[in-house]
Design a protein around this motif. Structure first.
Motif, short mmCIF file in Angstrom:
data_model
loop_
_atom_site.label_atom_id
_atom_site.label_comp_id
_atom_site.label_asym_id
_atom_site.label_seq_id
_atom_site.Cartn_x
_atom_site.Cartn_y
_atom_site.Cartn_z
N CYS A 112 -10.13 -8.66 55.61
CA CYS A 112 -9.91 -9.53 54.45
C CYS A 112 -8.44 -9.46 53.99
CB CYS A 112 -10.83 -9.11 53.30
SG CYS A 112 -12.57 -9.47 53.58
N ALA B 17 -16.72 -9.60 50.96
CA ALA B 17 -15.77 -10.52 51.60
C ALA B 17 -15.53 -11.76 50.74
CB ALA B 17 -16.28 -10.93 52.98
N LEU C 258 -14.96 -13.63 58.56
CA LEU C 258 -14.52 -12.23 58.47
C LEU C 258 -15.69 -11.27 58.67
CD1 LEU C 258 -12.07 -12.84 55.52
CD2 LEU C 258 -11.41 -11.94 57.76
N ALA D 259 -15.08 -16.03 54.51
CA ALA D 259 -15.82 -14.77 54.39
C ALA D 259 -16.84 -14.63 55.52
CB ALA D 259 -16.52 -14.70 53.03
N MET E 165 -13.35 -10.93 47.90
CA MET E 165 -11.95 -10.68 48.25
C MET E 165 -11.20 -11.96 48.62
SD MET E 165 -11.91 -7.06 50.31
CE MET E 165 -10.11 -6.97 50.29
N VAL E 166 -11.83 -12.87 49.35
CA VAL E 166 -11.08 -14.03 49.85
C VAL E 166 -11.41 -15.32 49.11
CG1 VAL E 166 -10.84 -12.98 52.12
CG2 VAL E 166 -12.70 -14.60 51.73
N HIS F 82 -6.34 -11.38 56.27
CA HIS F 82 -6.56 -12.81 56.01
C HIS F 82 -5.77 -13.25 54.79
CE1 HIS F 82 -8.83 -16.58 55.55
NE2 HIS F 82 -8.83 -16.31 54.26
N LEU F 83 -5.83 -12.46 53.73
CA LEU F 83 -5.13 -12.83 52.50
C LEU F 83 -3.62 -12.86 52.73
CD1 LEU F 83 -7.18 -10.74 49.91
CD2 LEU F 83 -7.15 -13.23 50.14
N LEU G 50 -14.06 -4.23 57.24
CA LEU G 50 -14.12 -5.55 56.59
C LEU G 50 -12.92 -5.76 55.67
CD1 LEU G 50 -15.73 -8.16 56.13
CD2 LEU G 50 -16.93 -6.99 54.27
N ARG G 51 -12.59 -4.75 54.88
CA ARG G 51 -11.48 -4.91 53.93
C ARG G 51 -10.16 -5.11 54.66
NH1 ARG G 51 -10.27 -0.76 50.68
NH2 ARG G 51 -9.57 -1.97 48.92
N CYS H 80 -15.95 -8.57 61.55
CA CYS H 80 -16.25 -7.18 61.21
C CYS H 80 -17.33 -6.63 62.14
CB CYS H 80 -16.68 -7.10 59.75
SG CYS H 80 -17.30 -5.50 59.25
#
Lengths: 246, 171
Positions: B74, B27, B40, B37, B30-31, B77-78, B70-71, B44
């Motif tokens: 993320c 996480a 997130l 994170a 990714m963010v 979120h992005l 989770l992805r 999750c």
């Protein structure tokens, strides 16, 4: 290893299939061991790639937030938290007299946690089930969360919980040495966006302490800093002697 | 997973303890935001709690299933909140924070680069973008200026190339 099924297996593991293609693929997957084996290869690769990232440890606030959101009642330990509960009850009574109604609406209710230490640490948000309808309820919610957080066996020396909906907080510090004569430990809330410093009170010898400050802007809670300093007399700004900073 | 689906909170706690480190690392990678994170990761596991009863081990291993949840969070979120520009970051925080943040990102990127260092640049970038960037294959192809089929092949090979035994198995 290539072909339509390999493409599909890779896309499936990477979650690149649309809803319908995914459903079709899963229907085949449950009935086809060979296809499952292809998927396992890409799953292993995915796990391996993620495993190459440097492991990171989330703060204790994450599990506390999960437990809170799935409805777990905070565990209580009457012995350890007896002073807190006694003190909390007294504070609730005092707050009841003040009867401060909190009707502030926020998108997603949360409490901010800052782990205090020598180094700087980022505040984290713990989502809470609902906005407390009064300062009393917010205090009780905060105290329960603090109790859970403290009892969870995490190694933090100190942490701060802050409820932006009621502008009050909770600080707990383990093993704080007694200050020298004439000195005390002072808590400060720093809003780095507005550069305002709010004195939040002196920590008692027990290391357990609740505070209330002037409301912070919502956006400031993500940039909250909490300092514990050693002060003498009525300081109006944090002195240079920072004991713990978050 | 069946215990979690049956409402066993302790089982969820055990799952969390077992997987929190790699999932949190994913996480953060990714963010690029520790606070986000953590939120997130929370989201999750709350979703895992709510949907574990429907988990089917024939469709995915538990880790893959959790990574997918989770992805997705993320990536949402992005897409909701684009990465801030350097100028905006500088305007919001102190110089020290920006430097620390940049150093942390550089360190992370270095670690990833080392891990994938044996791969040629194109496939490595494609795999990083696919795993951690939240981009579609088409977006990756456009960014790298490569045909879609090439990018898909790079990603596919990149996912299995590290483990010889898996390649052997596939052959």
């Amino acid at each position: 290893m290539s072909g339509p099924d390999d493409n599909l297996a890779c896309d499936y593991v990477l979650d690149r299939l649309d809803q319908r293609a995914r459903a079709d693929f899963e229907a085949r997957l449950v009935a086809d061991p060979d296809l499952r084996q292809r998927v396992r290869v890409y799953e292993a690769g995915l796990a391996e790639r993620i495993g190459e990232l440097a492991p990171r440890t989330p703060s204790a606030a994450v599990w506390a937030g999960i437990a809170n959101r799935i409805g777990r009642a905070p565990r209580r330990d009457g012995r350890r938290w007896a002073p807190v509960l006694k003190w909390g009850i007294a504070a609730v009574i005092a707050l009841s007299l003040a009867s401060i109604a909190v009707e502030r609406w926020i998108d997603r209710p949360y409490v901010v946690v800052v782990a205090l230490g020598r180094g700087e640490s980022q505040p984290s948000r713990i989502p809470v089930a609902r906005v407390a309808r009064s300062a009393n309820a917010a205090f009780a919610q905060l105290a329960a969360l603090a109790a859970y957080y403290w009892e969870d066996g995490r190694p933090q020396k100190a942490f701060v919980l802050y409820d932006p909906s009621s502008s009050q907080g909770f600080i707990a510090v383990r093993d704080l040495p007694a200050p020298a004569a004439g000195f005390h430990y002072q808590v400060w809330i720093l809003d780095r966006r507005t550069h305002l410093v709010r004195p939040a009170g002196a920590i008692p010898a027990s290391g357990l302490f609740s505070f209330a400050v002037d409301p912070l802007p919502d956006e400031a809670t993500d940039d909250l800093r909490v300092l514990v300093t050693r002060e003498a007399g009525n300081a109006v700004r944090p002195g240079p002697d920072v004991i713990l900073g978050g | 997973m069946a215990r979690i689906g049956g409402g066993d909170r302790e089982a969820l706690r055990q799952l969390y303890d077992q997987y929190r480190h790699p999932l949190f690392a994913l996480a953060v990678r990714m963010v690029w935001d520790v606070g986000a994170a953590e939120e997130l990761l929370q989201d999750c596991f709350v979703k895992i709690w709510r949907t574990a009863a429907g988990y089917d081990p024939r469709k995915a291993r538990p880790f893959t299933w959790m990574v997918t949840i989770l992805r997705r969070g993320c990536i949402d979120h992005l897409r909701r909140r684009p990465l801030p520009t350097a100028e905006a970051t500088a305007a919001e925080g102190s110089t020290g924070d920006v430097v620390r943040s940049a150093a942390a990102r550089h360190e992370e990127a270095e670690q990833v680069t080392r891990a994938l260092g044996h791969m040629p640049e194109g496939p490595r970038t494609a795999l990083e973008l696919a795993l951690f960037g939240g981009l579609t294959h088409e977006e990756i192809a456009a960014r790298l200026g490569q045909p879609l089929g090439t990018v898909k092949a790079w990603i596919r090979r990149g996912l299995v190339s590290l483990r010889g035994e898996l390649q052997d198995l596939a052959q």
